[in-house]
Structure formats: C-alpha cells, structure tokens
Design an enzyme around this catalytic site. Structure first.
Site, PDB file in Angstrom:
ATOM      1  N   LYS A  48       1.347  -1.326  -0.160  1.00 47.35           N
ATOM      2  CA  LYS A  48      -0.077  -0.479  -0.047  1.00 47.35           C
ATOM      3  C   LYS A  48       1.039   1.164  -0.057  1.00 47.35           C
ATOM      4  CE  LYS A  48      -4.414   2.217   1.223  1.00 47.35           C
ATOM      5  NZ  LYS A  48      -5.121   2.447   0.500  1.00 47.35           N
ATOM      6  N   GLY A 129      -8.059   5.288  -3.018  1.00 39.02           N
ATOM      7  CA  GLY A 129      -8.828   5.811  -3.892  1.00 39.02           C
ATOM      8  C   GLY A 129      -9.280   5.472  -5.187  1.00 39.02           C
TER       9      GLY A 129
HETATM   10  N1  LIG Z   1     -18.659  -7.373   0.290  1.00 36.92           N
HETATM   11  C1  LIG Z   1     -18.345  -6.757   1.160  1.00 36.92           C
HETATM   12  N2  LIG Z   1     -19.193  -7.191   2.414  1.00 36.92           N
HETATM   13  C2  LIG Z   1     -19.619  -6.405   4.154  1.00 36.92           C
HETATM   14  N3  LIG Z   1     -18.636  -4.922   4.035  1.00 36.92           N
HETATM   15  C3  LIG Z   1     -17.986  -4.511   2.097  1.00 36.92           C
HETATM   16  C4  LIG Z   1     -17.512  -5.766   1.338  1.00 36.92           C
HETATM   17  N4  LIG Z   1     -17.369  -5.084   0.793  1.00 36.92           N
HETATM   18  C5  LIG Z   1     -16.855  -3.113   1.313  1.00 36.92           C
HETATM   19  N5  LIG Z   1     -17.053  -3.456   2.667  1.00 36.92           N
HETATM   20  C6  LIG Z   1     -17.480  -2.188   3.634  1.00 36.92           C
HETATM   21  O1  LIG Z   1     -16.841  -1.266   2.831  1.00 36.92           O
HETATM   22  C7  LIG Z   1     -16.134  -0.237   3.591  1.00 36.92           C
HETATM   23  C8  LIG Z   1     -15.313   0.127   2.428  1.00 36.92           C
HETATM   24  O2  LIG Z   1     -14.490  -1.056   1.818  1.00 36.92           O
HETATM   25  P1  LIG Z   1     -12.759  -1.077   1.232  1.00 36.92           P
HETATM   26  O3  LIG Z   1     -12.261  -0.110   2.727  1.00 36.92           O
HETATM   27  O4  LIG Z   1     -12.619  -2.281   0.744  1.00 36.92           O
HETATM   28  O5  LIG Z   1     -12.893  -0.556   0.600  1.00 36.92           O
HETATM   29  P2  LIG Z   1     -11.592   0.731  -0.568  1.00 36.92           P
HETATM   30  O6  LIG Z   1     -11.527   1.162  -1.864  1.00 36.92           O
HETATM   31  O7  LIG Z   1     -10.142  -0.377   0.063  1.00 36.92           O
HETATM   32  O8  LIG Z   1     -11.390   2.173   0.533  1.00 36.92           O
HETATM   33  P3  LIG Z   1     -10.280   3.156   0.484  1.00 36.92           P
HETATM   34  O9  LIG Z   1     -10.342   3.968  -0.504  1.00 36.92           O
HETATM   35  O10 LIG Z   1     -10.250   4.178   1.992  1.00 36.92           O
HETATM   36  O11 LIG Z   1      -8.797   2.168   0.309  1.00 36.92           O
HETATM   37  C9  LIG Z   1     -15.761  -1.171   4.243  1.00 36.92           C
HETATM   38  O12 LIG Z   1     -16.019  -0.444   5.945  1.00 36.92           O
HETATM   39  C10 LIG Z   1     -14.911  -2.215   4.031  1.00 36.92           C
HETATM   40  O13 LIG Z   1     -15.971  -3.822   5.746  1.00 36.92           O
HETATM   41  C1  LIG Z   2      -8.863   8.461   3.212  1.00 39.88           C
HETATM   42  C2  LIG Z   2      -9.347   6.963   2.422  1.00 39.88           C
HETATM   43  N1  LIG Z   2     -10.147   6.700   3.301  1.00 39.88           N
HETATM   44  C3  LIG Z   2      -8.886   6.701   0.830  1.00 39.88           C
HETATM   45  N2  LIG Z   2      -7.631   6.033   1.475  1.00 39.88           N
HETATM   46  C4  LIG Z   2      -8.342   8.433  -0.036  1.00 39.88           C
HETATM   47  C5  LIG Z   2      -9.241   9.145  -0.583  1.00 39.88           C
HETATM   48  C6  LIG Z   2      -9.293  10.156  -1.307  1.00 39.88           C
HETATM   49  C7  LIG Z   2     -10.746  10.032  -2.661  1.00 39.88           C
HETATM   50  C8  LIG Z   2     -10.612  11.492  -2.413  1.00 39.88           C
HETATM   51  C9  LIG Z   2     -11.568  12.038  -4.232  1.00 39.88           C
HETATM   52  O1  LIG Z   2     -11.157  11.068  -4.532  1.00 39.88           O
HETATM   53  O2  LIG Z   2     -11.902  13.186  -3.566  1.00 39.88           O
HETATM   54 MG   LIG Z   3      -8.502   0.551   1.289  1.00 42.88          MG
END
Ligand SMILES: Nc1ncnc2c1ncn2[C@@H]1O[C@H](COP(=O)(O)OP(=O)(O)OP(=O)(O)O)[C@@H](O)[C@H]1O
Ligand SMILES: C[C@H](N)[C@H](N)CCCCCC(=O)O
Ligand SMILES: [Mg+2]
Length: 260
Positions: A48, A129
């Site tokens: 990451k 994001g």
């Molecule tokens: N299939 C699913 N079932 C239940 N909860 C989920 C599922 N997919 C995602 N979530 C929940 O939705 C939220 C967002 O998911 P996740 O953190 O994986 O997104 P992300 O794309 O990694 O976000 P970021 O941009 O912050 O890294 C989290 O709280 C996660 O636990």
């Molecule tokens: C803070 C969050 N968990 C992400 N990792 C960062 C997401 C940035 C999104 C910004 C945007 O698209 O406006």
């Molecule tokens: Mg994430």
C-alpha cells in the site's frame, strides 16, 4: 510523470477502484487469502504505497488498510514496508501531504517495493481511492494512475454494482487504456454501504459493462454483514473469503512493465 526507476521481477496486480470505499482492501485481502489457500507455499505480499487515514493505537499511527493487508499476508513484512508513506487525516494523500507541508518520500516507496520484490512470489498493490486521486502535495498532477504506470502491473478494477457504475467503471477503463496499461478485469462488489435501495440496474449492470467495454467481470463479490467484516483485525466473513477462493487469481498477475 512519475518515474520510480523500477525493475521488478515478481508478478503483481495493482488494485484500483472507481472511488474510495468501493472495496479495494476487502478484495485485496480476499485475493491474498485465496492465493494462500490455493498454494500455501507461495510467498504472497501486499503493498500500500501511500495511505491516508490512521488510527492511534498504543501511541503509533496505524493505517487500517495496511493492518488488513498485513494480517492477510501472514504478517510477512512489517507495516512500514507494506506502507512506506502515510498521513493521518482521511484525505487524498496529495491533499494530506499539502496540508501537513510534508512532501511524499518517493525514495521510500521505491525502496519498500524493491525489498518486497526480493522475497515474494506475488505482489498485490492497493492504490488509494480512484485513479485520479492526487498523491503528492508538491505536484498536484501526480495521481494514482501515474503510480500504476510507474509500477507497470496489470490493473484490477473494483466497482460498485449499483446505479452509476456504468459511467464510473467505463471512465476508469478508458483512463487505463489511454495510458497503455493492461486491465486485468473487474470485480463487482455488491456491498452497498450498509443500506439497500430498490435498484433495477443491479441485475443489468454486469452485462452492460461487458458490452460497453469488452473487459471481463472476473466475479461479483457478495455483500456480508458489516459486523462480520473487520479486515484490520484479520476478520472477513467466510462468505467473501470462500467466494474469492473459487477463483484462479494467479492468472491475473503479470510481470511489471513500467510505462516510464
Ligand atoms: N462485500 C462486502 N461486504 C461487507 N462489507 C464490505 C464489503 N465490501 C466492502 N465492505 C466494507 O465497506 C467499506 C469500504 O471497503 P474498503 O475499505 O475495502 O474500500 P476501499 O476501496 O479499500 O477504500 P479506500 O479508498 O479507503 O482504500 C469497509 O468498511 C468494508 O469493510
Ligand atoms: C481517506 C481514504 N480512506 C482514502 N484512502 C483516500 C481517498 C481519497 C479520495 C479523494 C477524492 O477522490 O476526492
Ligand atoms: Mg482501502
């Protein structure tokens, strides 16, 4: 332009999404878990590069995505290798970098991925994001797309299954293709942020995404109850993990071909 001068040998997969909170971390962790259950001897790593949003745990700032990836890769690398650059507030990394008046240490990003590349068989990289999220407070034009291009792995797109996904997913594919990056495929995540609405598009979006873009939908990830999903503590409902374990993820990994 972001040139990390990388020459990586380990096959990898860059996981992006159409937006923040779409499911990159869940999907990345489920892929790691599936690969390990399919080939327990494989050294699976996660990366990451830049994270924002940290919790203060025992006096240390910990990014929850990094903690999740750490758990699901059997804690093979320390948190600071998995995530070399982190900011505390929940902002785009570039915005957080500008607010903190702290430039991004790209050398730390390069050093960490080179270290992981030395002792791993497959590397899962989670972006931040979506593709046009800015990463560096000193240069607002450096985005996740530049990072993906500098790493040169195929890109997997996590998308929502709901209304709006045709536009967001197709824009994401278009950006990757225009940049010359390989799109590995799409994972449609059926999680709807804890609420369900009557959405007739859900049943139609998969076929339309395929017709519009010609990119395979690798799978549709089922939604689990939120209380059964705390990946930063090493817990993801078996409904998600078992589903992911039925897919041959290794075919989507490929060697790095940086575009810079
Ligand atoms: N299939 C699913 N079932 C239940 N909860 C989920 C599922 N997919 C995602 N979530 C929940 O939705 C939220 C967002 O998911 P996740 O953190 O994986 O997104 P992300 O794309 O990694 O976000 P970021 O941009 O912050 O890294 C989290 O709280 C996660 O636990
Ligand atoms: C803070 C969050 N968990 C992400 N990792 C960062 C997401 C940035 C999104 C910004 C945007 O698209 O406006
Ligand atoms: Mg994430």
């Amino acid at each position: 332009m972001l040139d990390l001068k990388l020459n990586l040998k380990t096959p990898g997969l860059f996981v992006t999404a159409t937006d923040t909170a779409v499911g990159k971390t869940i999907v990345s962790c489920a892929i790691a878990h599936a690969l390990l259950s399919q080939s327990p001897q494989d050294r699976i790593a996660a990366f990451k590069p830049l994270a924002s949003e940290c919790d203060l745990i025992d006096g240390e700032y910990v990014n929850p995505d990094t903690a999740a990836l750490h758990h699901f890769t059997n804690k093979r690398h320390p948190l600071t290798t998995i995530n070399p650059v982190r900011f505390v507030p929940p902002l785009a990394p570039g915005v957080a970098s500008a607010e903190a008046n702290e430039p991004v240490n790209w050398n730390a990003v390069r050093d960490a991925i080179q270290l992981i590349d030395q002792d791993s068989d497959k590397i899962i990289v989670e972006g931040a994001g979506g593709l046009l999220v800015p990463l560096d407070g000193e240069n607002p034009h450096i985005t996740v797309l530049d990072l993906a291009a500098a790493m040169g792995y195929p890109v997997l797109i996590v998308t929502r299954a709901t209304l709006g996904t045709l536009n967001h997913t197709s824009m994401t594919i278009r950006l990757l293709q225009e940049r010359g990056l390989k799109v590995a495929g799409i994972v449609m995540n059926h999680y709807q942020g804890g609420f369900t609405a009557d959405d007739p598009s859900i049943a139609l979006n998969r076929a339309w995404l395929e017709k519009m873009n010609g990119i395979p939908i690798i799978t549709e990830m089922p939604a689990a109850a939120p209380e059964l999903v705390t990946p930063n503590l090493g817990r993801i409902d078996s409904k998600i993990l078992d589903h992911a374990a039925s897919i041959n993820w290794s075919t989507y990994f490929a060697a790095s071909k940086p575009l810079v």
